[in-house]
Design a protein around this motif. Structure first.
Motif, mmCIF file in Angstrom:
data_model
loop_
_atom_site.group_PDB
_atom_site.id
_atom_site.type_symbol
_atom_site.label_atom_id
_atom_site.label_comp_id
_atom_site.label_asym_id
_atom_site.label_seq_id
_atom_site.Cartn_x
_atom_site.Cartn_y
_atom_site.Cartn_z
ATOM 1 N N LEU A 19 42.014 41.122 37.433
ATOM 2 C CA LEU A 19 41.616 39.730 38.388
ATOM 3 C C LEU A 19 42.536 38.377 39.146
ATOM 4 C CD1 LEU A 19 38.834 38.582 35.493
ATOM 5 C CD2 LEU A 19 38.688 39.751 37.631
ATOM 6 N N ASP A 20 41.994 38.215 40.160
ATOM 7 C CA ASP A 20 42.448 37.306 40.813
ATOM 8 C C ASP A 20 42.979 36.092 41.434
ATOM 9 O OD1 ASP A 20 46.069 36.824 42.365
ATOM 10 O OD2 ASP A 20 45.211 37.446 43.908
ATOM 11 N N GLY A 21 42.890 34.871 40.907
ATOM 12 C CA GLY A 21 42.761 33.815 40.895
ATOM 13 C C GLY A 21 41.208 33.493 40.743
ATOM 14 N N LEU A 22 40.341 34.247 39.777
ATOM 15 C CA LEU A 22 39.476 34.255 40.192
ATOM 16 C C LEU A 22 38.529 32.020 39.813
ATOM 17 C CD1 LEU A 22 36.820 36.366 39.160
ATOM 18 C CD2 LEU A 22 36.003 33.976 38.191
ATOM 19 N N GLU A 23 37.991 31.583 41.059
ATOM 20 C CA GLU A 23 37.015 29.928 40.376
ATOM 21 C C GLU A 23 35.598 31.032 41.174
ATOM 22 O OE1 GLU A 23 38.591 27.278 40.293
ATOM 23 O OE2 GLU A 23 40.474 28.330 40.879
ATOM 24 N N GLY A 41 36.315 44.750 36.963
ATOM 25 C CA GLY A 41 36.527 43.884 36.572
ATOM 26 C C GLY A 41 35.589 42.892 35.292
ATOM 27 N N LYS A 42 34.595 42.801 35.495
ATOM 28 C CA LYS A 42 33.339 42.553 35.317
ATOM 29 C C LYS A 42 33.564 42.483 33.998
ATOM 30 C CE LYS A 42 30.087 44.943 37.716
ATOM 31 N NZ LYS A 42 31.060 45.787 38.409
ATOM 32 N N SER A 43 33.353 43.382 32.839
ATOM 33 C CA SER A 43 33.870 43.369 31.810
ATOM 34 C C SER A 43 34.608 42.563 31.128
ATOM 35 C CB SER A 43 33.582 45.340 31.508
ATOM 36 O OG SER A 43 32.608 45.401 31.377
ATOM 37 N N THR A 44 36.299 43.312 32.272
ATOM 38 C CA THR A 44 37.210 42.057 31.461
ATOM 39 C C THR A 44 37.125 39.999 31.740
ATOM 40 O OG1 THR A 44 38.846 43.982 32.421
ATOM 41 C CG2 THR A 44 39.451 41.943 31.918
ATOM 42 N N LEU A 45 36.303 40.503 32.504
ATOM 43 C CA LEU A 45 35.718 38.948 32.257
ATOM 44 C C LEU A 45 35.369 38.189 31.801
ATOM 45 C CD1 LEU A 45 35.807 36.274 34.218
ATOM 46 C CD2 LEU A 45 34.022 36.916 35.409
ATOM 47 N N MET A 48 36.623 37.781 28.083
ATOM 48 C CA MET A 48 37.556 36.061 28.684
ATOM 49 C C MET A 48 36.914 35.130 28.550
ATOM 50 S SD MET A 48 41.105 37.077 31.265
ATOM 51 C CE MET A 48 40.023 37.236 32.721
ATOM 52 N N ILE A 49 36.021 35.110 28.713
ATOM 53 C CA ILE A 49 34.518 33.927 28.330
ATOM 54 C C ILE A 49 34.903 34.129 26.751
ATOM 55 C CG2 ILE A 49 32.787 32.963 28.809
ATOM 56 C CD1 ILE A 49 33.305 34.280 31.875
ATOM 57 N N GLY A 50 34.676 35.260 26.165
ATOM 58 C CA GLY A 50 34.051 35.449 24.770
ATOM 59 C C GLY A 50 35.363 35.376 23.869
ATOM 60 N N GLY A 51 36.896 35.083 24.689
ATOM 61 C CA GLY A 51 37.412 35.139 23.236
ATOM 62 C C GLY A 51 38.373 36.111 23.059
ATOM 63 N N LEU A 52 37.455 36.656 23.723
ATOM 64 C CA LEU A 52 38.391 38.764 22.982
ATOM 65 C C LEU A 52 39.526 39.222 24.023
ATOM 66 C CD1 LEU A 52 35.259 40.851 22.707
ATOM 67 C CD2 LEU A 52 36.334 39.570 20.987
ATOM 68 N N LEU A 53 39.484 38.112 25.112
ATOM 69 C CA LEU A 53 41.167 38.150 25.858
ATOM 70 C C LEU A 53 41.524 37.187 26.719
ATOM 71 C CD1 LEU A 53 40.033 41.739 28.042
ATOM 72 C CD2 LEU A 53 41.954 41.559 25.883
ATOM 73 N N THR A 54 42.711 36.910 26.508
ATOM 74 C CA THR A 54 43.713 35.972 27.241
ATOM 75 C C THR A 54 43.779 35.811 28.406
ATOM 76 O OG1 THR A 54 44.127 35.374 24.701
ATOM 77 C CG2 THR A 54 44.826 33.956 26.914
ATOM 78 N N PRO A 55 43.546 34.769 29.245
ATOM 79 C CA PRO A 55 44.325 35.394 30.906
ATOM 80 C C PRO A 55 45.752 35.079 30.926
ATOM 81 C CG PRO A 55 43.177 32.737 30.588
ATOM 82 C CD PRO A 55 42.614 33.485 29.801
ATOM 83 N N ASP A 56 46.519 35.436 31.675
ATOM 84 C CA ASP A 56 47.763 35.214 32.101
ATOM 85 C C ASP A 56 47.797 34.035 32.685
ATOM 86 O OD1 ASP A 56 47.970 38.719 30.585
ATOM 87 O OD2 ASP A 56 47.572 38.470 33.204
ATOM 88 N N GLU A 57 46.701 33.947 33.645
ATOM 89 C CA GLU A 57 46.917 32.408 34.001
ATOM 90 C C GLU A 57 45.612 32.155 34.037
ATOM 91 O OE1 GLU A 57 48.589 33.542 38.032
ATOM 92 O OE2 GLU A 57 50.662 34.644 36.947
ATOM 93 N N GLY A 58 45.432 30.573 33.946
ATOM 94 C CA GLY A 58 44.332 30.029 34.532
ATOM 95 C C GLY A 58 43.359 29.431 33.651
#
Length: 248
Positions: A19-23, A41-45, A48-58
């Motif tokens: 993911l790159d700079g998604l808004e 990257g839909k599942s990755t997104l 991240m929203i669910g807190g299982l992954l942490t974004p590198d930025e944003g």
């Protein structure tokens, strides 16, 4: 009122830039669907929203509260019903509430009856059809106290007729309860039928290629996909997705 805000969201796994700079911003009671190429990257997104992954930025914000890396803030329904086989259907639907320390059995029973599962309160998952399991799983998500629901291709494993029935049932449930929903699907027709707005992701690293307002009024019915306006709109979205699938 904005419920979910994704600001400048980026994620990498080593050299794999997902993911790159998604808004993205979702309002209260809005039904938003995400379409995109496989592997965009839909599942990755969702993770991240669910807190299982942490974004590198944003930043991920829920009701203006930053929730990066924090679990338990959203309600989630995966592709499979994921019902616990040793619990009855009623007990399965109460699971999300139990985890928060409070249950409302009378409301769960009422919703199961509305879903046509009133005779199966004490049945176990193996006794139900695929569509019935999905209804139970959706009610479990709906009964959870979290305001935002993430639905990850919940009907993809169902046959065409059952899927159509589930789409109509979901439309009826949404009209009644107006939950805030972020929905992932690969089915363009499904996205149009259910959504207020459709977000199209680009090829990886994913950005939002386009956000499209669905031009059809609610309530919607099963005859809508047969209309000329619906077919034209579906062709427009199909063309946008084709352009992304051709990317290297």
């Amino acid at each position: 009122m904005t419920v979910l805000s994704l600001t400048n969201l980026s994620k990498r796994f080593g050299s794999n830039h997902v993911l790159d700079g998604l808004e993205l911003h979702i309002k209260k009671s809005e039904f938003v669907s995400i379409l995109g190429p496989s592997g965009s990257g839909k599942s990755t997104l969702f993770h991240m929203i669910g807190g299982l992954l942490t974004p590198d930025e944003g930043t991920i914000s829920l009701n203006e509260e930053k929730i990066n890396g924090i679990t338990g803030k959203i309600s989630y329904m995966p592709q499979s019903p994921s019902l616990l086989p040793w619990r009855s259907i009623l007990d399965n639907t109460l699971l999300g509430q139990e985890l928060q320390g409070k249950t409302d059995e009378s409301r769960a029973k009422e919703m199961l009856k509305v879903a046509g599962l009133g005779e199966y309160l004490n049945a176990y998952p193996h006794e139900l059809s695929g569509g019935m399991k999905q209804r139970a799983a959706f009610i479990r998500a709906l009964l959870s106290p979290q305001e935002l629901m993430l639905l990850d291709e919940p009907f993809s494993a169902l046959d065409e007729l059952t899927r159509s029935d589930m789409q109509q049932w979901l439309l009826q449930i949404w009209e009644k309860h107006k939950p805030t929903i972020l929905f992932v699907t690969h089915n363009i027709e499904e996205a149009i039928l259910l959504s207020d707005r459709i977000v199209i992701l680009s090829h990886r690293p994913a950005k939002i290629k386009e956000e499209v307002i669905v031009p059809f009024s609610r309530p919607r019915n099963e005859q809508l996909p047969l209309s000329e306006e619906f077919i034209h709109f579906r062709q427009k979205l199909h063309k946008l997705l084709q352009e992304e699938n051709k990317q290297p």
